[in-house]
Design a protein around this motif. Structure first.
Motif, PDB file in Angstrom:
ATOM      1  N   ALA A   1       0.825  -1.209   0.000  1.00 20.44           N
ATOM      2  CA  ALA A   1       0.000   0.000   0.000  1.00 20.44           C
ATOM      3  C   ALA A   1       0.857   1.257   0.000  1.00 20.44           C
ATOM      4  O   ALA A   1       0.506   2.260  -0.632  1.00 20.44           O
ATOM      5  N   ALA A   2       1.995   1.200   0.690  1.00 20.29           N
ATOM      6  CA  ALA A   2       2.868   2.376   0.762  1.00 20.29           C
ATOM      7  C   ALA A   2       3.578   2.651  -0.555  1.00 20.29           C
ATOM      8  O   ALA A   2       3.979   3.776  -0.832  1.00 20.29           O
ATOM      9  N   ARG A   3       3.716   1.607  -1.391  1.00 21.99           N
ATOM     10  CA  ARG A   3       4.483   1.758  -2.636  1.00 21.99           C
ATOM     11  C   ARG A   3       3.598   2.025  -3.843  1.00 21.99           C
ATOM     12  O   ARG A   3       4.107   2.127  -4.964  1.00 21.99           O
ATOM     13  N   VAL A   4       2.285   2.155  -3.644  1.00 25.84           N
ATOM     14  CA  VAL A   4       1.393   2.425  -4.766  1.00 25.84           C
ATOM     15  C   VAL A   4       1.687   3.814  -5.330  1.00 25.84           C
ATOM     16  O   VAL A   4       1.735   4.798  -4.611  1.00 25.84           O
ATOM     17  N   ARG A   5       1.874   3.879  -6.644  1.00 25.05           N
ATOM     18  CA  ARG A   5       2.212   5.155  -7.293  1.00 25.05           C
ATOM     19  C   ARG A   5       1.161   5.601  -8.293  1.00 25.05           C
ATOM     20  O   ARG A   5       1.091   6.774  -8.631  1.00 25.05           O
ATOM     21  N   ALA A   6       0.363   4.689  -8.803  1.00 29.26           N
ATOM     22  CA  ALA A   6      -0.676   5.064  -9.764  1.00 29.26           C
ATOM     23  C   ALA A   6      -1.727   3.958  -9.792  1.00 29.26           C
ATOM     24  O   ALA A   6      -1.389   2.788  -9.829  1.00 29.26           O
ATOM     25  N   THR A   7      -2.986   4.333  -9.732  1.00 22.92           N
ATOM     26  CA  THR A   7      -4.062   3.350  -9.725  1.00 22.92           C
ATOM     27  C   THR A   7      -5.017   3.529 -10.892  1.00 22.92           C
ATOM     28  O   THR A   7      -5.646   2.562 -11.313  1.00 22.92           O
ATOM     29  N   GLU A   8      -5.151   4.731 -11.426  1.00 19.82           N
ATOM     30  CA  GLU A   8      -6.063   4.956 -12.539  1.00 19.82           C
ATOM     31  C   GLU A   8      -5.405   4.558 -13.850  1.00 19.82           C
ATOM     32  O   GLU A   8      -4.174   4.599 -14.002  1.00 19.82           O
ATOM     33  N   PHE A   9      -6.226   4.179 -14.811  1.00 21.54           N
ATOM     34  CA  PHE A   9      -5.723   3.558 -16.030  1.00 21.54           C
ATOM     35  C   PHE A   9      -4.889   4.520 -16.868  1.00 21.54           C
ATOM     36  O   PHE A   9      -3.761   4.197 -17.257  1.00 21.54           O
ATOM     37  N   TRP A  10      -5.402   5.696 -17.183  1.00 22.70           N
ATOM     38  CA  TRP A  10      -4.687   6.608 -18.071  1.00 22.70           C
ATOM     39  C   TRP A  10      -3.408   7.150 -17.453  1.00 22.70           C
ATOM     40  O   TRP A  10      -2.373   7.222 -18.145  1.00 22.70           O
TER      41      TRP A  10
ATOM     42  N   ILE B   1      -0.924   4.383 -17.936  1.00 25.84           N
ATOM     43  CA  ILE B   1      -0.409   4.320 -19.298  1.00 25.84           C
ATOM     44  C   ILE B   1       0.648   5.401 -19.515  1.00 25.84           C
ATOM     45  O   ILE B   1       1.701   5.148 -20.121  1.00 25.84           O
ATOM     46  N   ARG B   2       0.380   6.584 -19.014  1.00 28.39           N
ATOM     47  CA  ARG B   2       1.343   7.677 -19.176  1.00 28.39           C
ATOM     48  C   ARG B   2       2.647   7.358 -18.462  1.00 28.39           C
ATOM     49  O   ARG B   2       3.731   7.610 -19.009  1.00 28.39           O
ATOM     50  N   PHE B   3       2.552   6.788 -17.259  1.00 30.39           N
ATOM     51  CA  PHE B   3       3.756   6.417 -16.510  1.00 30.39           C
ATOM     52  C   PHE B   3       4.587   5.418 -17.301  1.00 30.39           C
ATOM     53  O   PHE B   3       5.806   5.575 -17.462  1.00 30.39           O
ATOM     54  N   VAL B   4       3.947   4.367 -17.793  1.00 28.48           N
ATOM     55  CA  VAL B   4       4.661   3.325 -18.531  1.00 28.48           C
ATOM     56  C   VAL B   4       5.277   3.902 -19.802  1.00 28.48           C
ATOM     57  O   VAL B   4       6.449   3.647 -20.107  1.00 28.48           O
ATOM     58  N   PHE B   5       4.503   4.666 -20.560  1.00 29.03           N
ATOM     59  CA  PHE B   5       4.991   5.200 -21.834  1.00 29.03           C
ATOM     60  C   PHE B   5       6.169   6.152 -21.625  1.00 29.03           C
ATOM     61  O   PHE B   5       7.195   6.046 -22.310  1.00 29.03           O
ATOM     62  N   GLU B   6       6.035   7.075 -20.679  1.00 32.58           N
ATOM     63  CA  GLU B   6       7.081   8.080 -20.494  1.00 32.58           C
ATOM     64  C   GLU B   6       8.387   7.459 -20.018  1.00 32.58           C
ATOM     65  O   GLU B   6       9.464   7.780 -20.526  1.00 32.58           O
ATOM     66  N   HIS B   7       8.307   6.555 -19.049  1.00 31.52           N
ATOM     67  CA  HIS B   7       9.530   5.975 -18.511  1.00 31.52           C
ATOM     68  C   HIS B   7      10.125   4.940 -19.465  1.00 31.52           C
ATOM     69  O   HIS B   7      11.350   4.789 -19.533  1.00 31.52           O
TER      70      HIS B   7
ATOM     71  N   LEU C   1       2.074  -4.497 -16.518  1.00 28.33           N
ATOM     72  CA  LEU C   1       2.740  -3.445 -15.759  1.00 28.33           C
ATOM     73  C   LEU C   1       1.899  -2.176 -15.681  1.00 28.33           C
ATOM     74  O   LEU C   1       2.067  -1.377 -14.756  1.00 28.33           O
ATOM     75  N   THR C   2       1.001  -1.993 -16.636  1.00 26.15           N
ATOM     76  CA  THR C   2       0.081  -0.862 -16.569  1.00 26.15           C
ATOM     77  C   THR C   2      -0.997  -1.091 -15.525  1.00 26.15           C
ATOM     78  O   THR C   2      -1.348  -0.189 -14.757  1.00 26.15           O
ATOM     79  N   LEU C   3      -1.522  -2.312 -15.460  1.00 24.99           N
ATOM     80  CA  LEU C   3      -2.612  -2.623 -14.539  1.00 24.99           C
ATOM     81  C   LEU C   3      -2.139  -2.789 -13.098  1.00 24.99           C
ATOM     82  O   LEU C   3      -2.926  -2.603 -12.165  1.00 24.99           O
ATOM     83  N   HIS C   4      -0.880  -3.144 -12.897  1.00 29.42           N
ATOM     84  CA  HIS C   4      -0.369  -3.318 -11.539  1.00 29.42           C
ATOM     85  C   HIS C   4      -0.387  -1.975 -10.818  1.00 29.42           C
ATOM     86  O   HIS C   4       0.055  -0.960 -11.355  1.00 29.42           O
ATOM     87  N   ARG C   5      -0.880  -1.993  -9.577  1.00 29.62           N
ATOM     88  CA  ARG C   5      -0.999  -0.737  -8.842  1.00 29.62           C
ATOM     89  C   ARG C   5       0.354  -0.124  -8.526  1.00 29.62           C
ATOM     90  O   ARG C   5       0.503   1.095  -8.507  1.00 29.62           O
ATOM     91  N   GLN C   6       1.322  -0.962  -8.213  1.00 29.97           N
ATOM     92  CA  GLN C   6       2.659  -0.445  -7.958  1.00 29.97           C
ATOM     93  C   GLN C   6       3.376  -0.190  -9.278  1.00 29.97           C
ATOM     94  O   GLN C   6       3.179  -0.911 -10.238  1.00 29.97           O
ATOM     95  N   LYS C   7       4.184   0.825  -9.285  1.00 35.45           N
ATOM     96  CA  LYS C   7       4.881   1.180 -10.502  1.00 35.45           C
ATOM     97  C   LYS C   7       6.384   1.306 -10.228  1.00 35.45           C
ATOM     98  O   LYS C   7       6.800   1.969  -9.284  1.00 35.45           O
TER      99      LYS C   7
END
Length: 279
Positions: free
Chosen positions: A161-170, A173-179, A234-240
């Motif tokens: 729970a402490a390591r969750v960085r993004a939970t919403e879908f879009w 996607i932005r996190f995965v694409f940018e990094h 990796l997009t659907l996983h809550r932790q990033k």
């Protein structure tokens, strides 16, 4: 780390040359991965980081090459080799099991298109048995560690729970694409791919053409599956974590090479020119 990277390059060289009959395109595949930014980032997950991510990317790429060599699991020998390579990748990085499970299912669905589908699916099952025999004993011995680290540490526990960085879908996607594009692919690779594709497109449009052998659907399927499946997971996983995204790169590399082959195979290179036998 460099040895497993070289093994990935060698696998691409052999696979592309065997599939296309072109040594030049095979060596282009060998050199293409040198343009990736991730291995040379001098950061976590790079070639200088002696943890698991870099080797997992390379082994995942080698496994994709072996999948192409199975001729859609028509070859029993290459199918068994695929199972063995999958087992090696799983033992190096347990997390890749989250990618291979859906990949096996998608591959079985893909094989249903063939008249000899049951022969091919039998070879796929044999590959799965090889993987199971290799990996299951080690998974069982490490079951408490796997449960504590992956399930509790990444899904249900307080640390998760402490390591969750993004939970919403879009935003995910932005996190995965940018990094992915910034850390693992890089601008140099992007410009290099654009230059090569543009050059081939110009030759195709302005030069003599020939009838191509087809769209190489198997190559397209495995390249898309090998990047879409890990990208979706990796997009659907809550932790990033930006450092594990490199596993998407092998599928994208194969997709770029497929695009190059689609153009290359339609260009009628002059058979009388010196060096033609190397193309």
């Amino acid at each position: 780390n460099m040895l497993v990277f070289l093994a990935w390059q060698a696998a691409l060289l052999y696979t592309v040359t065997r599939l296309t009959g072109s040594r030049a395109l095979g060596w282009a595949a060998f050199g293409l991965v040198l343009g990736l930014a991730g291995p040379w980032a001098a950061d976590a997950g790079s070639a200088v980081d002696f943890r698991l991510d870099h080797a997992a990317v390379c082994l995942f790429g080698i496994t994709a090459c072996v999948a192409l060599l199975t001729d859609d699991f028509r070859s029993r020998g290459w199918s068994l080799a695929f199972g063995a390579m999958t087992g090696v990748t799983l033992l190096e990085r347990f997390l890749t099991g989250a990618y291979f499970a859906p990949l096996f299912v998608l591959t079985a669905m893909w094989l249903l298109r063939y008249p000899d589908r049951w022969l091919r699916i039998r070879h796929l099952v044999m590959a799965g048995l090889v993987t199971t025999v290799m990996a299951l004993p080690f998974f069982w011995l490490q079951r408490s560690i796997i449960y504590g680290y992956y399930w509790s540490g990444h899904i249900t526990g307080n640390e998760a729970a402490a390591r969750v960085r993004a939970t919403e879908f879009w935003p995910s996607i932005r996190f995965v694409f940018e990094h992915l594009t910034h850390i693992h692919l890089g601008a140099w690779l992007g410009w290099m791919v654009l230059a090569v594709l543009a050059g081939l497109a110009i030759l195709f449009l302005l030069g003599p053409r020939k009838r191509a052998g087809g769209l190489a659907p198997s190559w397209l399927f495995f390249s898309c599956a090998w990047w879409l499946v890990p990208a979706l997971i990796l997009t659907l996983h809550r932790q990033k974590s930006e450092y594990v995204l490199g596993v998407i790169a092998p599928g994208l590399v194969l997709l770029v090479l497929w695009l190059c082959w689609m153009l290359w195979s339609r260009i009628d290179f002059d058979s009388g020119r010196p060096g033609r036998r190397w193309l």
